[in-house]
Write a protein that holds these residues in place. Structure first.
Motif, PDB file in Angstrom:
ATOM      1  N   GLY A 236       0.819  -1.216   0.000  1.00 53.68           N
ATOM      2  CA  GLY A 236       0.000   0.000   0.000  1.00 53.68           C
ATOM      3  C   GLY A 236       0.846   1.256   0.000  1.00 53.68           C
ATOM      4  N   GLN A 237       1.935   1.247   0.764  1.00 56.93           N
ATOM      5  CA  GLN A 237       2.840   2.392   0.756  1.00 56.93           C
ATOM      6  C   GLN A 237       3.463   2.589  -0.625  1.00 56.93           C
ATOM      7  OE1 GLN A 237       5.380   1.144   4.096  1.00 56.93           O
ATOM      8  NE2 GLN A 237       4.857   3.109   5.047  1.00 56.93           N
ATOM      9  N   ILE A 238       3.826   1.494  -1.263  1.00 59.78           N
ATOM     10  CA  ILE A 238       4.436   1.574  -2.595  1.00 59.78           C
ATOM     11  C   ILE A 238       3.448   2.165  -3.593  1.00 59.78           C
ATOM     12  CG2 ILE A 238       5.280   0.158  -4.526  1.00 59.78           C
ATOM     13  CD1 ILE A 238       6.569  -1.660  -2.270  1.00 59.78           C
ATOM     14  N   VAL A 239       2.196   1.755  -3.534  1.00 54.03           N
ATOM     15  CA  VAL A 239       1.180   2.326  -4.418  1.00 54.03           C
ATOM     16  C   VAL A 239       1.036   3.826  -4.151  1.00 54.03           C
ATOM     17  CG1 VAL A 239      -1.299   2.349  -4.980  1.00 54.03           C
ATOM     18  CG2 VAL A 239      -0.073   0.174  -4.773  1.00 54.03           C
ATOM     19  N   LEU A 240       1.025   4.222  -2.891  1.00 53.28           N
ATOM     20  CA  LEU A 240       0.924   5.646  -2.566  1.00 53.28           C
ATOM     21  C   LEU A 240       2.111   6.427  -3.128  1.00 53.28           C
ATOM     22  CD1 LEU A 240      -0.420   8.020  -1.145  1.00 53.28           C
ATOM     23  CD2 LEU A 240       0.756   7.341   0.949  1.00 53.28           C
ATOM     24  N   ILE A 241       3.315   5.908  -2.969  1.00 49.64           N
ATOM     25  CA  ILE A 241       4.501   6.588  -3.515  1.00 49.64           C
ATOM     26  C   ILE A 241       4.379   6.691  -5.039  1.00 49.64           C
ATOM     27  CG2 ILE A 241       7.003   6.392  -3.875  1.00 49.64           C
ATOM     28  CD1 ILE A 241       7.105   5.070  -1.043  1.00 49.64           C
ATOM     29  N   ARG A 242       3.933   5.628  -5.675  1.00 50.07           N
ATOM     30  CA  ARG A 242       3.772   5.666  -7.128  1.00 50.07           C
ATOM     31  C   ARG A 242       2.713   6.681  -7.549  1.00 50.07           C
ATOM     32  NH1 ARG A 242       3.907   0.116 -10.184  1.00 50.07           N
ATOM     33  NH2 ARG A 242       4.278   1.627 -11.844  1.00 50.07           N
ATOM     34  N   ARG A 243       1.670   6.823  -6.759  1.00 49.61           N
ATOM     35  CA  ARG A 243       0.654   7.843  -7.068  1.00 49.61           C
ATOM     36  C   ARG A 243       1.259   9.239  -6.943  1.00 49.61           C
ATOM     37  NH1 ARG A 243      -4.871   6.476  -7.297  1.00 49.61           N
ATOM     38  NH2 ARG A 243      -5.327   8.579  -6.675  1.00 49.61           N
ATOM     39  N   LEU A 244       2.071   9.442  -5.924  1.00 49.53           N
ATOM     40  CA  LEU A 244       2.735  10.742  -5.751  1.00 49.53           C
ATOM     41  C   LEU A 244       3.684  11.034  -6.915  1.00 49.53           C
ATOM     42  CD1 LEU A 244       3.577  10.574  -1.928  1.00 49.53           C
ATOM     43  CD2 LEU A 244       1.873  12.044  -3.030  1.00 49.53           C
TER      44      LEU A 244
END
Length: 163
Positions: free
Chosen positions: A149-157
């Motif tokens: 989930g953190q990785i997806v958030l970073i990718r969204r950023l």
């Protein structure tokens, strides 16, 4: 309808957390197509990069796998912060690809090891004596999901995640 035991549930969760996209993004999908530049990127507000998160995941998955196989995993990090540290960033792309290969290898090996177990093994106490193997694995599984989930958030950023 068949009876589902603890081992069946753990294997189902493992598949959902690593590869089967349903209501959460599994780790393999979160990492799909990430370049070494994207992996090394740190959000402007601070925090960890994708690469640091994957390094951390690999550290703990390596430790779990070796304990499951009754093998000494080697020296432990002095603290949790050290598990995020990347010591050699030379040849970025090659190192990132190696990191991803290790992530896949560990995920596959843990699942394979788990398929060899049975309900009796899951009820055994871990060598540390703090919990059963079933409890330890049930507590470990959300770790990879959390970091996915953190990785997806970073990718969204970054703008590198599918929308």
């Amino acid at each position: 309808m068949t009876n589902t035991n603890m081992l069946d549930l753990l294997l189902l969760q493992k598949k959902d957390i690593w590869e089967h996209e349903d209501w959460i993004v599994p780790l393999s999908v979160a990492l799909e197509g990430v370049t070494s530049e994207q992996a090394a990127w740190i959000p402007a507000g601070g925090g960890n990069s994708i690469w640091q998160l994957v390094h951390h995941i690999n550290y703990y998955n390596h430790e779990l796998l070796y304990h499951m196989q009754n093998i000494d995993p080697g020296p432990r990090a002095d603290n949790n912060d050290q598990t995020f540290e990347i010591t050699d960033e030379a040849d970025h792309n090659h190192k990132w690809q190696h990191t991803l290969q290790e992530t896949r290898r560990l995920a596959t090996a843990i699942e394979l090891e788990l398929t060899k177990w049975d309900e009796v093994k899951l009820q055994e106490m871990r060598p540390a004596g703090d919990q059963t193997w079933g409890q330890a694995i049930a507590r470990w599984l959300p770790h990879d999901a959390y970091h996915a989930g953190q990785i997806v958030l970073i990718r969204r950023l970054q703008g590198s995640w599918r929308i």
